[in-house]
Enzyme design. Structure first.
Site, PDB file in Angstrom:
ATOM      1  CB  ALA A  54      38.328 -25.979 -41.532  1.00 34.34           C
ATOM      2  CD  GLU A  79      43.345 -28.630 -51.240  1.00 32.30           C
ATOM      3  OE1 GLU A  79      43.394 -27.669 -52.043  1.00 32.30           O
ATOM      4  OE2 GLU A  79      42.322 -28.907 -50.583  1.00 32.30           O
ATOM      5  CG  HIS A 125      42.448 -32.507 -47.529  1.00 34.12           C
ATOM      6  ND1 HIS A 125      42.238 -31.457 -46.667  1.00 34.12           N
ATOM      7  CD2 HIS A 125      42.378 -31.997 -48.777  1.00 34.12           C
ATOM      8  CE1 HIS A 125      42.028 -30.353 -47.369  1.00 34.12           C
ATOM      9  NE2 HIS A 125      42.118 -30.651 -48.661  1.00 34.12           N
ATOM     10  CG  LEU A 126      46.299 -35.679 -42.187  1.00 36.46           C
ATOM     11  CD1 LEU A 126      46.085 -34.883 -40.913  1.00 36.46           C
ATOM     12  CD2 LEU A 126      47.435 -36.667 -42.017  1.00 36.46           C
ATOM     13  CE1 TYR A 155      41.698 -34.778 -39.724  1.00 35.89           C
ATOM     14  CE2 TYR A 155      40.877 -34.290 -37.513  1.00 35.89           C
ATOM     15  CZ  TYR A 155      40.787 -34.150 -38.887  1.00 35.89           C
ATOM     16  OH  TYR A 155      39.785 -33.402 -39.441  1.00 35.89           O
ATOM     17  CG  ASN A 189      45.847 -30.507 -44.571  1.00 29.94           C
ATOM     18  OD1 ASN A 189      44.775 -29.947 -44.786  1.00 29.94           O
ATOM     19  ND2 ASN A 189      45.944 -31.605 -43.842  1.00 29.94           N
ATOM     20  NE  ARG A 200      36.271 -36.232 -41.322  1.00 35.10           N
ATOM     21  CZ  ARG A 200      37.082 -35.338 -40.762  1.00 35.10           C
ATOM     22  NH1 ARG A 200      38.184 -34.956 -41.409  1.00 35.10           N
ATOM     23  NH2 ARG A 200      36.805 -34.824 -39.587  1.00 35.10           N
ATOM     24  CG  ASP A 234      41.140 -15.582 -55.313  1.00 33.55           C
ATOM     25  OD1 ASP A 234      40.654 -16.386 -56.133  1.00 33.55           O
ATOM     26  OD2 ASP A 234      40.510 -14.586 -54.894  1.00 33.55           O
ATOM     27  N   PRO A 278      44.817 -24.412 -40.235  1.00 31.07           N
ATOM     28  CG  PRO A 278      42.607 -23.773 -40.496  1.00 31.07           C
ATOM     29  CD  PRO A 278      43.923 -23.797 -41.219  1.00 31.07           C
ATOM     30  CG  ASN A 279      41.848 -26.426 -35.625  1.00 32.57           C
ATOM     31  OD1 ASN A 279      42.073 -25.879 -34.548  1.00 32.57           O
ATOM     32  ND2 ASN A 279      40.813 -26.118 -36.379  1.00 32.57           N
ATOM     33  NE  ARG A 331      41.516 -31.149 -35.743  1.00 31.78           N
ATOM     34  CZ  ARG A 331      41.488 -30.772 -37.012  1.00 31.78           C
ATOM     35  NH1 ARG A 331      42.618 -30.656 -37.679  1.00 31.78           N
ATOM     36  NH2 ARG A 331      40.347 -30.504 -37.611  1.00 31.78           N
TER      37      ARG A 331
HETATM   38  C1  DQA Z   1      41.589 -31.977 -43.101  1.00 32.58           C
HETATM   39  C2  DQA Z   1      40.109 -32.120 -43.473  1.00 32.58           C
HETATM   40  C3  DQA Z   1      39.327 -30.871 -43.108  1.00 32.58           C
HETATM   41  O1  DQA Z   1      37.947 -31.052 -43.390  1.00 32.58           O
HETATM   42  C4  DQA Z   1      39.481 -30.567 -41.631  1.00 32.58           C
HETATM   43  O2  DQA Z   1      38.828 -29.351 -41.315  1.00 32.58           O
HETATM   44  C5  DQA Z   1      40.890 -30.548 -41.178  1.00 32.58           C
HETATM   45  C6  DQA Z   1      41.765 -31.613 -41.653  1.00 32.58           C
HETATM   46  C7  DQA Z   1      42.375 -33.287 -43.352  1.00 32.58           C
HETATM   47  O3  DQA Z   1      43.596 -33.224 -43.411  1.00 32.58           O
HETATM   48  O4  DQA Z   1      41.766 -34.368 -43.459  1.00 32.58           O
HETATM   49  O5  DQA Z   1      41.296 -29.733 -40.361  1.00 32.58           O
HETATM   50  O6  DQA Z   1      42.176 -30.984 -43.917  1.00 32.58           O
END
Ligand code: DQA
Length: 148
Positions: A74, A98, A100-101, A22, A71, A107, A84, A9-10, A17
């Site tokens: 959230a 996995e 994460h940026l 990011y 990724n 944070r 799962d 998401p997002n 964003r």
């Molecule tokens: C994220 C970190 C998450 O906490 C956040 O909700 C994101 C981006 C990252 O790539 O740093 O949407 O996954």
């Protein structure tokens, strides 16, 4: 060998964003670079971006691939369903990375709880887009050397 890249998401709004967090690169630019990079390593890649937990679970469980680079956005913080699904993928012998940026531990406190990481072979965070490149190169090394 095939890499399945999933962004949750997002993440499709990257570039617009919160660029101070990011970065300025758009999702399309990042996706194109990751596709080129994966192909340069001799592997295929399919990219899925979705705001929907159910769609992500279905893709993880039903798509054909050898390594997952995800990724979960959230969802990483609270989705037992995606955790799962990642466990299921690993049970089928797939390599799971996995990404994460950002370094979520720098944070807000609510980001410090992570569920999906419990079912990842490796976790790369805090390197911006390089977290993805590193995950793909590690996944490719595992695929090439048959290490998993
Ligand atoms: C994220 C970190 C998450 O906490 C956040 O909700 C994101 C981006 C990252 O790539 O740093 O949407 O996954």
């Amino acid at each position: 060998m095939k890499v399945l890249l999933i962004n949750g998401p997002n993440l499709k709004y990257l570039g617009k964003r919160e660029p101070e967090i990011y970065g300025d690169s758009t999702f399309k630019e990042i996706e194109a670079d990751l596709k080129d990079y994966t192909k340069s390593l001799g592997h295929q890649i399919e990219s899925i971006v979705s705001n929907s937990e159910g769609e992500i679970v279905t893709a993880i469980c039903e798509k054909e691939y050898d390594a997952l680079v995800i990724n979960p956005g959230a969802y990483t913080h609270y989705s037992i369903a995606i955790m799962d699904a990642m466990k299921y993928a690993r049970g089928l012998g797939k390599f799971v990375a996995e990404v994460h940026l950002t370094n979520v531990f720098e944070r807000e406190d609510f980001r410090h709880e992570m569920l999906t990481t419990k079912e990842a072979d490796i976790v790369l965070m805090g390197g911006g887009v390089f977290s993805y490149f590193n995950a793909i190169s590690t996944a490719a090394a595992f695929l090439d050397k048959n290490l998993f």
